[in-house]
Design a protein around this motif. Structure first.
Motif, mmCIF file in Angstrom:
data_model
loop_
_atom_site.group_PDB
_atom_site.id
_atom_site.type_symbol
_atom_site.label_atom_id
_atom_site.label_comp_id
_atom_site.label_asym_id
_atom_site.label_seq_id
_atom_site.Cartn_x
_atom_site.Cartn_y
_atom_site.Cartn_z
ATOM 1 N N THR A 62 0.830 -1.213 0.000
ATOM 2 C CA THR A 62 0.000 0.000 0.000
ATOM 3 C C THR A 62 0.861 1.259 0.000
ATOM 4 N N ASP A 107 -12.564 6.435 3.004
ATOM 5 C CA ASP A 107 -12.462 5.720 1.733
ATOM 6 C C ASP A 107 -11.029 5.262 1.489
ATOM 7 N N VAL A 108 -10.900 4.142 0.814
ATOM 8 C CA VAL A 108 -9.595 3.669 0.353
ATOM 9 C C VAL A 108 -9.696 3.304 -1.118
ATOM 10 N N SER A 109 -8.577 3.324 -1.789
ATOM 11 C CA SER A 109 -8.562 2.980 -3.209
ATOM 12 C C SER A 109 -8.706 1.472 -3.409
ATOM 13 N N LYS A 110 -9.197 1.098 -4.567
ATOM 14 C CA LYS A 110 -9.185 -0.297 -4.967
ATOM 15 C C LYS A 110 -7.738 -0.737 -5.196
ATOM 16 N N TRP A 126 2.649 5.218 -12.065
ATOM 17 C CA TRP A 126 1.711 5.896 -11.178
ATOM 18 C C TRP A 126 2.449 6.963 -10.393
ATOM 19 N N ASP A 147 -2.279 8.838 -6.750
ATOM 20 C CA ASP A 147 -3.122 7.988 -7.594
ATOM 21 C C ASP A 147 -3.845 6.931 -6.767
ATOM 22 N N PHE A 148 -3.203 6.481 -5.669
ATOM 23 C CA PHE A 148 -3.802 5.498 -4.773
ATOM 24 C C PHE A 148 -3.743 6.058 -3.348
ATOM 25 N N THR A 149 -4.792 5.793 -2.584
ATOM 26 C CA THR A 149 -4.860 6.319 -1.218
ATOM 27 C C THR A 149 -5.211 5.201 -0.239
ATOM 28 N N TYR A 150 -4.330 4.985 0.726
ATOM 29 C CA TYR A 150 -4.551 4.008 1.796
ATOM 30 C C TYR A 150 -4.087 4.653 3.111
#
Length: 453
Positions: free
Chosen positions: A275, A405-408, A417, A421-424
């Motif tokens: 992550t 919320d979290v990213s897929k 990326w 682009d992704f959030t955890y």
């Protein structure tokens, strides 16, 4: 009760790169062994049929600092344990209810992740180390863009040692702030010798702020070195000789002793926080994979011919339990699996497999015995399912739990990326206040079963 005349020794090196959660992993591991609850940590087949009984703590090996389990266990309720600043060792003996004549010994070694960047030095001369950085690492666009000032300095016909060293340290600071993990020599971030003291009041604070006044590229201010391209080495022979001398001294005092400890371990637990790699950028992925590639090349995991002979003796004498030779058992672990949704956690395992399988698989053919396995686990489960597709947990820095919320998780690593682009989001760990109660977890029983079998 039969006497325990055999010993099953498990010397586990816990290797983790940036923010992989090594300290929390080891703390949870010890907690579960010390106070094993068969309902919480299900060992054996069928699941939960085996009981682990803690015997006693054993003295640490000469020269190591004892892993401060009690400190980390007490401070981990609500915040992550203090970052590892030294090589820690924890040792204990234990029993398994399915081992009739065997007593177990567990040795856990915790290494600062920054030291991994130095392992490439072990089999490289100064010139070879320089060429590795210039011809491979710095060719990565994510590194090359940050290296322009340093590359320009190296292009001068006559090099100024002080100016060159300063520019390289500024470059390393930019790598650190931009999540690039190949920062070597690692003493730029970790002091050598009394490594209990970090540079700055807390790790990275001065570097984050651009202050590199006490961060040296070597053992000390007077023994600094930087990589030089081949042309610069030929045109600046005296400087090349000084740097090579400082490099050799550093390699002998830092990189080789570290690697010797790793060689002495028969099991590896390699932690990768997928992550964090996704939340950062492609450069962090590329750098981490390159470090793991160098790590495997140096360690060359697997049993030798001598190891096979010892395995045969062990199997005859104790049903397969006893000391093992070489790092023949490797757990490759996608950590902090609670940062994503339950039905996406297998994707973390798939991604860490996709990232590392090409690096380790060949050692099956180069050795006589090597077992490696992939896991997705959370040493401390700190999230629950929320409403409307959200997760629930206490975000770091917040007093109360919230839903967020979290990213897929992608099915494969993307081609490129960027940060954002992704959030955890990071959540505070939930260790029970009662210290005899081990934390909730995700798949730690699978990992411990694999390492303590």
């Amino acid at each position: 009760m039969l006497p325990k005349i055999f010993r099953s020794k498990h010397k586990v090196a816990v290797i983790g790169i940036y923010r992989s959660g090594k300290t929390a992993f080891i703390t949870s591991f010890i907690n579960h062994v010390m106070y094993h609850d068969r309902e919480k940590l299900k060992i054996g087949e069928p699941k939960g049929s085996v009981k682990i009984t803690y015997d006693k703590e054993l003295p640490v090996e000469n020269g190591f600092t004892r892993f401060p389990y009690e400190k980390f266990r007490n401070e981990a309720n609500g915040r992550w344990p203090t970052k590892t600043k030294d090589i820690y060792h924890y040792s204990c003996s234990f029993y398994r209810s399915d081992w009739s004549m065997t007593k177990g010994q567990l040795d856990l070694f915790d290494f600062p992740g920054e030291r991994l960047a130095d392992i490439a030095m072990v089999k490289k001369s100064y010139a070879e180390w320089s060429d590795w950085l210039f011809n491979k690492v710095f060719q990565d666009k994510q590194y090359r863009d940050l290296a322009q000032a340093f590359l320009a300095e190296c292009d001068r016909d006559v090099l100024d040692e002080k100016g060159l060293t300063l520019v390289y340290r500024q470059f390393l600071a930019e790598l650190y702030k931009s999540y690039r993990p190949v920062i070597t020599p690692s003493t730029f971030l970790l002091q050598h010798g009394n490594s209990k003291e970090m540079l700055g009041k807390f790790f990275g604070v001065k570097v984050d702020r651009g202050d590199i006044s006490s961060s040296f590229s070597g053992l000390s201010e007077d023994e600094q070195f930087v990589p030089l391209p081949e042309k610069a080495r030929k045109n600046n022979i005296d400087l090349e000789k000084r740097f090579a001398s400082h490099y050799s001294n550093y390699r002998d005092k830092v990189a080789i002793p570290l690697t010797n400890i790793l060689f002495d371990c028969n099991e590896l637990a390699i932690l990768v926080d997928v992550t964090t790699l996704l939340a950062a950028n492609t450069g962090m992925y590329n750098g981490n994979r390159e470090l793991l590639d160098q790590f495997f090349q140096i360690l060359s995991p697997g049993d030798s011919l001598f190891g096979l002979g010892m395995d045969w003796i062990r199997k005859v004498g104790s049903g397969g339990h006893w000391g093992k030779s070489g790092s023949s058992q490797v757990a490759i672990i996608a950590t902090k699996a609670d940062k994503v949704h339950f039905d996406e956690r297998d994707k973390l395992k798939d991604l860490v497999k996709e990232m590392t399988e090409g690096l380790i698989e060949k050692y099956k053919y180069l050795s006589l015995h090597l077992e490696y396995k992939y896991f997705a686990c959370s040493a401390v489960r700190s999230t629950r399912k929320g409403k409307d597709g959200r997760l629930q947990g206490r975000l770091l820095g917040e007093e109360d739990k919230s839903e967020y919320d979290v990213s897929k998780v992608p099915g494969n690593w993307p081609g490129k990326w960027e940060e954002g682009d992704f959030t955890y989001p990071d959540v505070a760990p939930e260790f029970p206040e009662r210290t005899t109660l081990a934390p909730d977890h995700l798949a730690m029983d699978d990992v411990i079963e694999f390492l303590l079998k």
